[in-house]
Design a protein around this motif. Structure first.
Motif, PDB file in Angstrom:
ATOM      1  N   THR A 171       5.572 -25.711   3.822  1.00  0.00           N
ATOM      2  CA  THR A 171       4.935 -24.541   4.060  1.00  0.00           C
ATOM      3  C   THR A 171       3.996 -24.751   5.425  1.00  0.00           C
ATOM      4  O   THR A 171       3.070 -25.521   5.104  1.00  0.00           O
ATOM      5  CB  THR A 171       4.372 -23.654   3.179  1.00  0.00           C
ATOM      6  OG1 THR A 171       5.321 -23.554   1.816  1.00  0.00           O
ATOM      7  CG2 THR A 171       4.007 -22.286   3.329  1.00  0.00           C
ATOM      8  N   THR A 202       8.481 -16.053   3.393  1.00  0.00           N
ATOM      9  CA  THR A 202       7.072 -15.670   4.291  1.00  0.00           C
ATOM     10  C   THR A 202       6.298 -14.642   3.742  1.00  0.00           C
ATOM     11  O   THR A 202       6.937 -13.746   3.117  1.00  0.00           O
ATOM     12  CB  THR A 202       7.816 -15.139   5.657  1.00  0.00           C
ATOM     13  OG1 THR A 202       8.566 -16.006   6.304  1.00  0.00           O
ATOM     14  CG2 THR A 202       6.576 -14.804   6.602  1.00  0.00           C
ATOM     15  N   LEU A 216      -1.050 -15.815   6.904  1.00  0.00           N
ATOM     16  CA  LEU A 216       0.257 -15.848   7.152  1.00  0.00           C
ATOM     17  C   LEU A 216       0.913 -17.204   6.952  1.00  0.00           C
ATOM     18  O   LEU A 216       0.500 -18.086   7.541  1.00  0.00           O
ATOM     19  CB  LEU A 216       0.513 -15.503   8.646  1.00  0.00           C
ATOM     20  CG  LEU A 216       1.988 -15.397   9.374  1.00  0.00           C
ATOM     21  CD1 LEU A 216       3.067 -14.558   8.730  1.00  0.00           C
ATOM     22  CD2 LEU A 216       2.019 -15.234  10.841  1.00  0.00           C
ATOM     23  N   SER A 217       2.012 -17.115   6.035  1.00  0.00           N
ATOM     24  CA  SER A 217       2.580 -18.578   5.734  1.00  0.00           C
ATOM     25  C   SER A 217       4.134 -18.297   5.872  1.00  0.00           C
ATOM     26  O   SER A 217       4.701 -17.206   5.663  1.00  0.00           O
ATOM     27  CB  SER A 217       2.004 -18.974   4.274  1.00  0.00           C
ATOM     28  OG  SER A 217       2.591 -17.900   3.437  1.00  0.00           O
ATOM     29  N   VAL A 218       4.649 -19.465   6.280  1.00  0.00           N
ATOM     30  CA  VAL A 218       6.159 -19.409   6.266  1.00  0.00           C
ATOM     31  C   VAL A 218       6.657 -20.952   5.736  1.00  0.00           C
ATOM     32  O   VAL A 218       6.228 -22.112   6.142  1.00  0.00           O
ATOM     33  CB  VAL A 218       6.532 -19.456   7.615  1.00  0.00           C
ATOM     34  CG1 VAL A 218       8.215 -19.595   7.952  1.00  0.00           C
ATOM     35  CG2 VAL A 218       6.285 -18.261   8.693  1.00  0.00           C
ATOM     36  N   TRP A 259       2.450 -12.413   3.871  1.00  0.00           N
ATOM     37  CA  TRP A 259       1.197 -12.109   4.915  1.00  0.00           C
ATOM     38  C   TRP A 259       0.314 -11.085   4.249  1.00  0.00           C
ATOM     39  O   TRP A 259       0.560 -10.326   3.440  1.00  0.00           O
ATOM     40  CB  TRP A 259       1.885 -11.581   6.347  1.00  0.00           C
ATOM     41  CG  TRP A 259       2.651 -10.657   6.266  1.00  0.00           C
ATOM     42  CD1 TRP A 259       2.172  -9.236   6.136  1.00  0.00           C
ATOM     43  CD2 TRP A 259       3.851 -10.456   5.855  1.00  0.00           C
ATOM     44  NE1 TRP A 259       3.063  -8.212   6.187  1.00  0.00           N
ATOM     45  CE2 TRP A 259       4.413  -8.883   5.873  1.00  0.00           C
ATOM     46  CE3 TRP A 259       5.066 -11.232   5.848  1.00  0.00           C
ATOM     47  CZ2 TRP A 259       5.612  -8.456   5.890  1.00  0.00           C
ATOM     48  CZ3 TRP A 259       6.393 -10.728   5.635  1.00  0.00           C
ATOM     49  CH2 TRP A 259       6.458  -9.352   5.553  1.00  0.00           C
TER      50      TRP A 259
END
Length: 303
Positions: free
Chosen positions: A160, A207, A169-171, A209
């Protein structure tokens, strides 16, 4: 027992253990302040969502639901914990009935994710647009009281990226396994249809956020939500090939407690859920209920 069955059983037991650990953590760290021991910060809330146009595969009715939610997220010495539990109640039996016909269907769905931070563990520094890179793993557990009688058991793991933005904000790009239950196959003894459903491992992009909105309207605003994109996972519980699915759930939230001197406590907002090819169902085969488009009312009380 074959190696494959032992492996799948181990994943189920691991997912169950993660959920128990998450529930214990949720009960023990909700009030921790920054810097208190192993827990550096935490945020816990209870809330609800309401919508009138949810969709369920093979159901030609819009389904009205109220969803009670409990969520906990916290940062600790080496990473971040996330737990979310939804209790979903269908308001009309005629839209979606319980398996015994006793009222609207009910469901509980729990998600646990643990993210280990390379910045915290190794002191890594990335600069630019990247705040941190970590290893995420966790599981989903569910039970639904309807004709299909779903019992989701998932395990996911993968890297991640956290981006350097106001808020977060993470993906994540994860590999996941899934086991489910087909109550219709069990109840009607359909030839070739097993009550136990083991999907193929597949990829998923997760994802999430929470971004402040820089508008001065008298109360702080934020844009919050998540989106999951999940690849095809082999055959479903009826032997049909699955397709990719997309789940988007987002809301604009208003910090209505801030003017009264209690910021980040009572939040209300308006959201939207879009779910395409729900549960991986191919709309060419399951012609109704595979796509949801749902305006939602959202309320949260943080403590």
């Amino acid at each position: 027992m074959g190696a494959s069955k032992r492996f799948k059983g181990g994943l189920v037991r691991l997912a169950s253990g993660l959920a128990v650990a998450a529930a214990t953590l949720m009960g023990s760290t909700g009030g921790a302040a920054a810097g208190d021991g192993i827990i550096q910060w935490s945020d816990t809330f209870i809330g609800l969502r309401y919508g009138a146009t949810y969709a369920e595969p093979a159901n030609d009715h819009d389904v009205e639901k109220v969803i009670f939610q409990g969520q906990h997220v916290s940062g600790w010495t080496y990473g971040q914990n996330f737990v979310n539990i939804d209790v979903l109640l269908d308001l009309e039996e005629s839209d979606e009935a319980q398996k015994d016909g006793g009222g609207g269907a009910r469901e509980i769905y729990a998600v646990f994710r643990e993210k280990l931070s390379s910045a915290k563990i190794f002191g890594a520094s990335y600069g630019g647009i990247i705040r941190d890179i970590g290893l995420t793993f966790g599981g989903d557990l569910s039970y639904k009281d309807d004709a299909f009688n779903a019992r989701v058991r998932k395990f996911v793991i993968g890297p991640t990226i956290d981006f350097e933005v106001p808020g977060f904000l993470s993906v994540g790009v994860l590999l996941g396994t899934e086991h489910n239950h087909n109550g219709i196959g069990l109840a009607y003894n359909i030839p070739g249809v097993d009550a136990s459903v083991d999907f193929d491992p597949t990829w998923r992009i997760e994802t999430a956020w929470g971004l402040p909105i820089p508008l001065d309207i008298g109360v702080p605003m934020s844009f919050e939500g998540f989106m999951n994109i999940i690849g095809p996972k082999g055959e479903d519980g009826f032997g049909n090939d699955t397709v990719y699915e997309v789940l988007l759930d987002a809301a604009i939230m208003f910090d209505v407690g801030a003017p009264a001197g209690t910021p980040k406590t009572f939040m209300v907002g308006f959201g939207y859920q879009w779910w395409k090819n729900k549960f991986g169902n191919d709309p060419d085969l399951t012609t109704v209920g595979t796509e949801a488009s749902v305006p939602q009312f959202v309320a949260q009380f943080h403590f």
